[in-house]
Design a protein around this motif. Sequence first.
Motif, PDB file in Angstrom:
ATOM      1  N   VAL A   1     -75.047  35.481 -45.025  1.00 26.58           N
ATOM      2  CA  VAL A   1     -74.073  36.539 -45.311  1.00 26.58           C
ATOM      3  C   VAL A   1     -74.191  37.653 -44.277  1.00 26.58           C
ATOM      4  CG1 VAL A   1     -73.379  38.302 -46.987  1.00 26.58           C
ATOM      5  CG2 VAL A   1     -73.980  36.004 -47.774  1.00 26.58           C
ATOM      6  N   ILE A   2     -75.416  37.974 -43.892  1.00 30.11           N
ATOM      7  CA  ILE A   2     -75.639  38.989 -42.857  1.00 30.11           C
ATOM      8  C   ILE A   2     -74.978  38.564 -41.552  1.00 30.11           C
ATOM      9  CG2 ILE A   2     -77.421  39.972 -41.352  1.00 30.11           C
ATOM     10  CD1 ILE A   2     -79.213  40.208 -43.801  1.00 30.11           C
ATOM     11  N   GLU A   3     -75.129  37.301 -41.218  1.00 30.01           N
ATOM     12  CA  GLU A   3     -74.548  36.800 -39.971  1.00 30.01           C
ATOM     13  C   GLU A   3     -73.025  36.791 -40.016  1.00 30.01           C
ATOM     14  OE1 GLU A   3     -76.425  33.025 -39.805  1.00 30.01           O
ATOM     15  OE2 GLU A   3     -78.291  33.789 -38.908  1.00 30.01           O
ATOM     16  N   GLN A   4     -72.465  36.498 -41.191  1.00 31.96           N
ATOM     17  CA  GLN A   4     -71.016  36.395 -41.328  1.00 31.96           C
ATOM     18  C   GLN A   4     -70.339  37.750 -41.534  1.00 31.96           C
ATOM     19  OE1 GLN A   4     -70.696  33.760 -44.675  1.00 31.96           O
ATOM     20  NE2 GLN A   4     -71.825  32.134 -43.648  1.00 31.96           N
ATOM     21  N   SER A   5     -71.015  38.648 -42.267  1.00 32.22           N
ATOM     22  CA  SER A   5     -70.373  39.911 -42.658  1.00 32.22           C
ATOM     23  C   SER A   5     -71.298  41.106 -42.455  1.00 32.22           C
ATOM     24  CB  SER A   5     -69.942  39.842 -44.135  1.00 32.22           C
ATOM     25  OG  SER A   5     -69.126  38.732 -44.376  1.00 32.22           O
ATOM     26  N   PRO A   6     -71.739  41.365 -41.215  1.00 33.31           N
ATOM     27  CA  PRO A   6     -72.679  42.474 -40.990  1.00 33.31           C
ATOM     28  C   PRO A   6     -72.109  43.835 -41.382  1.00 33.31           C
ATOM     29  CG  PRO A   6     -71.792  41.637 -38.911  1.00 33.31           C
ATOM     30  CD  PRO A   6     -71.403  40.660 -39.964  1.00 33.31           C
ATOM     31  N   GLU A   7     -70.812  44.062 -41.185  1.00 31.66           N
ATOM     32  CA  GLU A   7     -70.236  45.358 -41.528  1.00 31.66           C
ATOM     33  C   GLU A   7     -70.235  45.594 -43.032  1.00 31.66           C
ATOM     34  OE1 GLU A   7     -69.548  47.924 -39.620  1.00 31.66           O
ATOM     35  OE2 GLU A   7     -70.405  46.668 -38.045  1.00 31.66           O
ATOM     36  N   LEU A   8     -70.096  44.511 -43.797  1.00 28.80           N
ATOM     37  CA  LEU A   8     -70.136  44.626 -45.252  1.00 28.80           C
ATOM     38  C   LEU A   8     -71.530  45.056 -45.703  1.00 28.80           C
ATOM     39  CD1 LEU A   8     -68.077  44.209 -47.515  1.00 28.80           C
ATOM     40  CD2 LEU A   8     -68.892  41.860 -47.753  1.00 28.80           C
ATOM     41  N   VAL A   9     -72.546  44.497 -45.066  1.00 29.70           N
ATOM     42  CA  VAL A   9     -73.925  44.867 -45.387  1.00 29.70           C
ATOM     43  C   VAL A   9     -74.191  46.312 -44.976  1.00 29.70           C
ATOM     44  CG1 VAL A   9     -76.360  44.314 -45.010  1.00 29.70           C
ATOM     45  CG2 VAL A   9     -74.658  42.466 -45.108  1.00 29.70           C
ATOM     46  N   ARG A  10     -73.649  46.719 -43.839  1.00 36.61           N
ATOM     47  CA  ARG A  10     -73.815  48.094 -43.374  1.00 36.61           C
ATOM     48  C   ARG A  10     -73.178  49.081 -44.363  1.00 36.61           C
ATOM     49  NH1 ARG A  10     -75.448  48.629 -38.513  1.00 36.61           N
ATOM     50  NH2 ARG A  10     -74.454  46.670 -37.879  1.00 36.61           N
ATOM     51  N   THR A  11     -72.009  48.715 -44.877  1.00 38.37           N
ATOM     52  CA  THR A  11     -71.318  49.557 -45.866  1.00 38.37           C
ATOM     53  C   THR A  11     -72.132  49.652 -47.148  1.00 38.37           C
ATOM     54  OG1 THR A  11     -69.151  48.968 -44.970  1.00 38.37           O
ATOM     55  CG2 THR A  11     -69.203  49.797 -47.227  1.00 38.37           C
ATOM     56  N   LEU A  12     -72.734  48.551 -47.560  1.00 39.07           N
ATOM     57  CA  LEU A  12     -73.563  48.524 -48.762  1.00 39.07           C
ATOM     58  C   LEU A  12     -74.738  49.483 -48.640  1.00 39.07           C
ATOM     59  CD1 LEU A  12     -74.706  47.324 -51.404  1.00 39.07           C
ATOM     60  CD2 LEU A  12     -75.638  45.432 -50.031  1.00 39.07           C
ATOM     61  N   VAL A  13     -75.463  49.402 -47.544  1.00 36.69           N
ATOM     62  CA  VAL A  13     -76.648  50.256 -47.355  1.00 36.69           C
ATOM     63  C   VAL A  13     -76.242  51.722 -47.215  1.00 36.69           C
ATOM     64  CG1 VAL A  13     -78.626  50.734 -45.860  1.00 36.69           C
ATOM     65  CG2 VAL A  13     -77.966  48.363 -46.343  1.00 36.69           C
ATOM     66  N   ALA A  14     -75.158  51.992 -46.489  1.00 37.36           N
ATOM     67  CA  ALA A  14     -74.684  53.372 -46.348  1.00 37.36           C
ATOM     68  C   ALA A  14     -74.287  53.943 -47.698  1.00 37.36           C
ATOM     69  CB  ALA A  14     -73.494  53.423 -45.383  1.00 37.36           C
ATOM     70  N   GLY A  15     -73.652  53.124 -48.544  1.00 37.85           N
ATOM     71  CA  GLY A  15     -73.252  53.571 -49.881  1.00 37.85           C
ATOM     72  C   GLY A  15     -74.443  53.938 -50.732  1.00 37.85           C
ATOM     73  N   TRP A  16     -75.535  53.175 -50.598  1.00 33.70           N
ATOM     74  CA  TRP A  16     -76.760  53.481 -51.339  1.00 33.70           C
ATOM     75  C   TRP A  16     -77.272  54.880 -50.976  1.00 33.70           C
ATOM     76  CZ3 TRP A  16     -80.352  52.069 -54.961  1.00 33.70           C
ATOM     77  CH2 TRP A  16     -81.619  52.651 -54.856  1.00 33.70           C
ATOM     78  N   PHE A  17     -77.347  55.187 -49.686  1.00 32.45           N
ATOM     79  CA  PHE A  17     -77.881  56.480 -49.274  1.00 32.45           C
ATOM     80  C   PHE A  17     -76.945  57.631 -49.665  1.00 32.45           C
ATOM     81  CE2 PHE A  17     -80.678  53.949 -46.518  1.00 32.45           C
ATOM     82  CZ  PHE A  17     -81.884  54.581 -46.796  1.00 32.45           C
ATOM     83  N   LYS A  18     -75.640  57.391 -49.671  1.00 34.11           N
ATOM     84  CA  LYS A  18     -74.707  58.416 -50.150  1.00 34.11           C
ATOM     85  C   LYS A  18     -74.945  58.709 -51.623  1.00 34.11           C
ATOM     86  CE  LYS A  18     -70.856  57.297 -46.992  1.00 34.11           C
ATOM     87  NZ  LYS A  18     -69.470  56.753 -46.939  1.00 34.11           N
ATOM     88  N   ALA A  19     -75.126  57.658 -52.412  1.00 32.50           N
ATOM     89  CA  ALA A  19     -75.366  57.824 -53.847  1.00 32.50           C
ATOM     90  C   ALA A  19     -76.713  58.497 -54.101  1.00 32.50           C
ATOM     91  CB  ALA A  19     -75.310  56.467 -54.543  1.00 32.50           C
ATOM     92  N   LEU A  20     -77.709  58.143 -53.297  1.00 31.58           N
ATOM     93  CA  LEU A  20     -79.031  58.751 -53.440  1.00 31.58           C
ATOM     94  C   LEU A  20     -78.956  60.247 -53.151  1.00 31.58           C
ATOM     95  CD1 LEU A  20     -81.778  57.552 -54.180  1.00 31.58           C
ATOM     96  CD2 LEU A  20     -82.295  57.394 -51.747  1.00 31.58           C
ATOM     97  N   ASP A  21     -78.177  60.630 -52.147  1.00 31.46           N
ATOM     98  CA  ASP A  21     -77.999  62.038 -51.821  1.00 31.46           C
ATOM     99  C   ASP A  21     -77.271  62.781 -52.949  1.00 31.46           C
ATOM    100  OD1 ASP A  21     -78.069  64.302 -49.876  1.00 31.46           O
ATOM    101  OD2 ASP A  21     -75.887  64.082 -49.993  1.00 31.46           O
ATOM    102  N   TYR A  22     -76.257  62.136 -53.517  1.00 28.08           N
ATOM    103  CA  TYR A  22     -75.525  62.741 -54.645  1.00 28.08           C
ATOM    104  C   TYR A  22     -76.469  62.930 -55.833  1.00 28.08           C
ATOM    105  CZ  TYR A  22     -71.966  63.414 -58.261  1.00 28.08           C
ATOM    106  OH  TYR A  22     -71.217  63.923 -59.297  1.00 28.08           O
ATOM    107  N   GLN A  23     -77.304  61.930 -56.105  1.00 24.33           N
ATOM    108  CA  GLN A  23     -78.243  62.029 -57.222  1.00 24.33           C
ATOM    109  C   GLN A  23     -79.247  63.158 -57.004  1.00 24.33           C
ATOM    110  OE1 GLN A  23     -80.099  58.457 -59.422  1.00 24.33           O
ATOM    111  NE2 GLN A  23     -81.704  59.026 -58.003  1.00 24.33           N
ATOM    112  N   ARG A  24     -79.655  63.348 -55.753  1.00 25.82           N
ATOM    113  CA  ARG A  24     -80.610  64.419 -55.440  1.00 25.82           C
ATOM    114  C   ARG A  24     -79.970  65.796 -55.605  1.00 25.82           C
ATOM    115  NH1 ARG A  24     -81.152  67.532 -51.256  1.00 25.82           N
ATOM    116  NH2 ARG A  24     -79.617  66.334 -50.033  1.00 25.82           N
ATOM    117  N   ARG A  25     -78.713  65.932 -55.168  1.00 20.24           N
ATOM    118  CA  ARG A  25     -78.043  67.244 -55.211  1.00 20.24           C
ATOM    119  C   ARG A  25     -77.483  67.570 -56.593  1.00 20.24           C
ATOM    120  NH1 ARG A  25     -73.569  67.545 -52.211  1.00 20.24           N
ATOM    121  NH2 ARG A  25     -73.396  65.307 -51.771  1.00 20.24           N
TER     122      ARG A  25
END
Length: 333
Positions: free
Chosen positions: A224-248
């Motif tokens: 999946v990483i090989e086929q859809s790297p941008e999808l994985v990048r979006t997933l990880v970026a979304g996690w850090f956005k949510a983590l920041d929202y939870q912190r604030r």
Amino acid sequence: MVSRERQKILGSFGLLTVALVMAMAVALFSACAKPPQELRISSLLWPGYEPLVLAETLNYFDEAPIRVLDYLSNTDAMAAFKNHRLEAGAFTLDETLQLLADGVDVQVVLIMDTSHGGDVIVANPDIASVKALKGHAVAVESSAVGAYVLQRALGLNGLTLDDIRVKTTHAMEQKQAFEHGQVAAAVSFDPYRTQLLQTGKHTIFDSTQIADEILDVLVVRTDVIEQSPELVRTLVAGWFKALDYQRRYPENAAGYALPRYKVSLETYLDSLSGLRFTSLAKNRRLLAPSDSPLHALEPKLKKALIKLGLVDAALQETALLKGHLNHAFLPTP
């Protein structure tokens, strides 16, 4: 003798045939390598995984086809992963080692959190310590992490699994097992830990005593990483956005979770104190392919898993994590 003109025709036909065969092969390969229509991720009712659900709720995946699916246990999620019903999953590191040992090709793309008191052994009031568990029945889920916590707690207190009676029980059924007198203790985690403490049980062991040994990680299939790297990048970026929202905005973030956990705001926020969410900087250190501290932790985890019969003993000297730590999808600072 074949005329030159006929040879030219046959040659052209042969080239055309080869071209058609190659085109068909490319089309077939493309069909086989087609990116997944959606990225399905396993999750549990566990505060450490909640930023995944929060990211989906707040649309931090930017309309990408990413779907978070709740499972009753990681045992069920691991089975789904092996049967190709999931493209990604939130697992503990020891569960990830199990997947790799079973030949499931995954990459660790994110260290989500470390348990810091969130995984516990709770017991009846008359059981004063782990040593007092000798001869008693202990409830534990049929998952790697529950079994690992139990094995480590016993080992640190001079006991083995042979000194107790293990009763495989789902976390949501442990309260009933206590009520029926079937067990004297249980390996648990929130929200079930809180429920058991409210009935008069007390904690005799927690994960602060095995600091930095229980980590939650996000894994994605290598194909999946090989086929859809941008999808994985979006997933990880979304996690850090949510983590920041939870912190604030901790109370706002908790508000999204409360209907699922069915506990008070105070109880939910207290459950987060048993976790240490992993920063971006620490992710970079832990996911460093060659010198990650996780390579030193692996033998200890694997030794425990082998004792529990969850990993083949022949793999003790095999570096399962080698080549499977991937920091490429972490957001740039």
